[in-house]
Design an enzyme around this catalytic site. Structure first.
Site, short mmCIF file in Angstrom:
data_model
loop_
_atom_site.label_atom_id
_atom_site.label_comp_id
_atom_site.label_asym_id
_atom_site.label_seq_id
_atom_site.Cartn_x
_atom_site.Cartn_y
_atom_site.Cartn_z
N ASP A 1 -1.79 2.42 -0.84
CA ASP A 1 -1.81 1.63 0.39
C ASP A 1 -0.80 0.48 0.34
OD1 ASP A 1 -3.45 0.79 2.86
OD2 ASP A 1 -3.47 -1.04 1.66
N GLU B 1 2.31 4.70 1.05
CA GLU B 1 2.39 4.24 2.43
C GLU B 1 3.33 3.04 2.49
OE1 GLU B 1 -0.10 2.08 5.99
OE2 GLU B 1 -0.11 1.37 3.93
C1 GLC Z 1 -2.58 -0.15 5.27
C2 GLC Z 1 -3.76 0.57 5.90
C3 GLC Z 1 -4.31 -0.27 6.99
C4 GLC Z 1 -4.77 -1.59 6.40
C5 GLC Z 1 -3.64 -2.26 5.64
C6 GLC Z 1 -4.13 -3.40 4.79
O1 GLC Z 1 -1.54 -0.30 6.16
O2 GLC Z 1 -3.38 1.84 6.32
O3 GLC Z 1 -5.36 0.34 7.67
O4 GLC Z 1 -5.23 -2.43 7.41
O5 GLC Z 1 -3.01 -1.37 4.75
O6 GLC Z 1 -4.83 -2.93 3.69
#
Ligand code: GLC
Length: 606
Positions: free
Chosen positions: A255, A323
């Site tokens: 993440d 991500e």
């Molecule tokens: C990522 C997740 C999102 C979350 C953020 C903070 O972007 O996909 O849903 O709010 O991280 O952890």
């Protein structure tokens, strides 16, 4: 137009193994073995082929993202849970899903719905227990479904023990988080250390009275950023990874990885000039808070950790996907940096979400696809993300009429296809959630006037299983987010019994097993502003051609010139849209292929 070879990803195949196996996973002669023991040799060949397949299991997977809070509620509290997922695993297996990624299920006060974690090694009570999770892993394994966990390293919850200890400057925890002294303005008023903002609006710094310092949070103030320059933090997070690997999971979605490091000198970021609102994330260029070179070293460290684990324990490759919303060249470094160091097995490709919309024409689609393949380092695996819990749903982005065609595109592109739960039935955003029912933190942060512009709640509403109460998601009076009112006519049960988005999706998942789909060469062509086509070609088997009319007019296209097909060659329909007048098995002329508005077709070349 350039042809892109996008078959098996040799980069991730052990050197030893690739010497014995060709691109198709078939063993080639090494010339060094004796021919004596033929039976044993055949056996070994089979084993090696199996092992090779097992190692590469992820390279052409259909990955399904489950947002646990909204998938299935087994105990009637209005919130999805692990037993709910277990109940629905047979559905996923029947659909042909090969791997699931669970958004966070760890202990959390749910400020950011699980992305704020109090204990990385425990389960959030509303979702169930560790026993439930173990049962889920076992069941998934039994059904041939691999499990990917969300790994959230950038921050914890402010209720995490580590944070409490850090606030109290306990031994070993003083520098676990990003602490900084206040700046004083000319009137002696306390100010945050610099001009950095949170992704979710407002200063990225919050004052902690007890410690007498500010702490950094790139997301909500309840999500303090960990300090990855502290080796103890690195160690603690490595341990979290190993803990889950030992539980039997097959990998991690990392993440918000590009937020891991910040400028050590805490310098002010330059202003963009795009807005005067100094609390907006748009206010500054994020040169000191995003995509720092240290992020790559950290990723390479985690890659080594999972590779070493796989090596030591055998079995399927444990994988990493990342991500990061960033520019294309930066994203490609997540596969491999210029010095050849491996990072993620693949960084999520969000370009179909961020760069295309209902106004895009055929040229935009082909351009987006080609761009990824051109920039991707050679030998790696492409991937395509159609939706997720942070973005407007696919049916809402492109319009409900394009759902089947979009799935045809997603599923016939080379590499990994990623589906967010509900997309397979064309679920739409519930745009009518009131301010009172809104729970998403960035939406709450910007206030009643603007919340609809940023809220992620509309894409997170409960899964629409059937026409029963709360679409069959929950027996509660009120689920945590309101069900989309269209569930009466848009639900899985109905779609299972007739030609539907689901039936098209399922046929496409099945189609992905064809050799041309698994390892065929890929070519994309623009036919005109509304129509584009892909060809997947493999030696010794049928080629597959996907043709998509993205526009509102009926079209007839001539494919003979672009793909060098023979004059009057016939194409056989493999998959047609749920509203199409064509059906599987129909023969259509390649030189005048008829397409209805928004129609997509997947055909086979005899
Ligand atoms: C990522 C997740 C999102 C979350 C953020 C903070 O972007 O996909 O849903 O709010 O991280 O952890």
């Amino acid at each position: 137009m350039q042809q892109v070879m996008a078959g098996v990803d040799d980069k991730d195949t052990d050197a030893e193994m690739s010497a014995m196996l060709n691109d198709e996973g078939v063993r080639t002669e090494t010339g060094t073995e004796s021919n004596k023991d033929t039976d044993t040799k055949t056996g070994t060949m089979m084993d090696q082929k199996m092992e090779h397949k097992e190692k590469d299991w992820w390279k052409h997977m259909t990955l399904y993202q489950i947002y646990p809070r909204s998938f299935m509620d087994s105990n009637g509290d209005g919130v999805g849970d692990l037993q709910g997922i277990i109940m629905k695993l047979p559905y996923l297996a029947e659909t042909g899903i090969e791997a699931i990624w669970l958004s966070p299920i760890y202990k959390s006060p749910m400020v950011d719905f699980g992305y704020d974690i109090t204990d990385f090694k425990d389960i959030h009570t509303e979702y169930g227990t560790m026993k439930d999770l173990e049962m889920l892993i076992t069941e998934a394994k039994r059904l041939g479904i691999k499990m990917i966990m969300d790994f959230v390293p950038n921050h914890t919850s402010d209720q995490n023990m580590w944070f409490e200890k850090s606030v109290n400057r306990e031994d070993g925890y003083e520098d676990f988080y990003m602490w900084a002294d206040a700046k004083m303005d000319k009137d002696g008023k306390r100010m945050p250390p610099n001009n950095w903002q949170s992704v979710f609006y407002g200063s990225a710094w919050t004052w902690n009275e007890k410690r007498g310092q500010y702490y950094l949070h790139q997301f909500t103030s309840a999500q303090p950023d960990l300090n990855f320059r502290n080796p103890k933090v690195v160690e603690a997070m490595d341990e979290v990874m190993r803990f889950w690997l030992d539980k039997g999971v097959n990998g991690f979605r990392i993440d918000a990885i590009n937020h891991l490091f910040e400028d050590a000198e805490l310098r002010d970021e330059p202003l963009t000039g795009k807005t005067d609102d100094k609390y907006s994330y748009e206010y500054t260029e994020h040169v000191y808070t995003k995509d720092l070179p240290e992020v790559m070293s950290m990723l390479q460290h985690w890659r080594k950790l999972v590779d070493d684990y796989t090596m030591k324990h055998g079995g399927p490759a444990r994988i990493i996907m990342t991500e990061a919303y960033a520019d294309l060249k930066t994203i490609m470094d997540y596969y491999e940096t210029h010095d050849g160091k491996k990072g993620a097995h693949f960084p999520f490709n969000f370009n179909l979400i961020t760069n295309l919309n209902e106004k895009s024409d055929a040229r935009d689609y082909v351009f987006e696809v080609q761009k990824w393949l051109i920039y991707m380092p050679r030998g790696y695996t492409p991937n395509w993300v159609m939706g997720n819990h942070d973005n407007v749903r696919m049916a809402t982005r492109f319009g409900p009429k394009r759902v089947d065609a979009m799935h045809m595109m997603l599923m016939t592109l080379p590499g990994v296809a990623v589906t967010y739960n509900g997309e397979e039935i064309g679920m739409q955003d519930n745009r009518d959630i009131t301010w009172e029912d809104t729970v998403d933190p960035p939406a709450r942060n910007v206030g009643r006037e603007k919340y609809k512009e940023v809220s992620r709640d509309p894409a997170r509403t409960p899964y629409q299983w059937n026409t029963q109460k709360n679409a069959g998601f929950s027996s509660a009076e009120k689920p945590w987010l309101p069900v989309h009112p269209n569930y009466k006519h848009l639900n899985l049960k109905q779609q299972m019994s007739q030609p539907s988005h689901y039936s098209v999706y399922k046929s496409l998942v099945e189609l992905r097993k064809m050799p041309a789909m698994c390892r065929g060469q890929f070519r994309a062509e623009v036919l005109n502003r509304d129509v584009f086509a892909f060809e997947r070609e493999v030696k010794g088997d049928n080629s597959v051609i996907t043709v998509i009319n993205i526009g509102p007019r009926a079209r007839a296209v001539n494919l003979t010139e672009v793909f060098g097909l023979k004059y009057q060659q016939q194409l056989t329909v493999l998959v047609a849209g749920s509203k199409s007048t064509h059906s599987t098995g129909n023969a259509l002329p390649a030189d005048a292929l008829p397409l209805a508005p928004y129609e997509g077709l997947v055909c086979m070349l005899e």
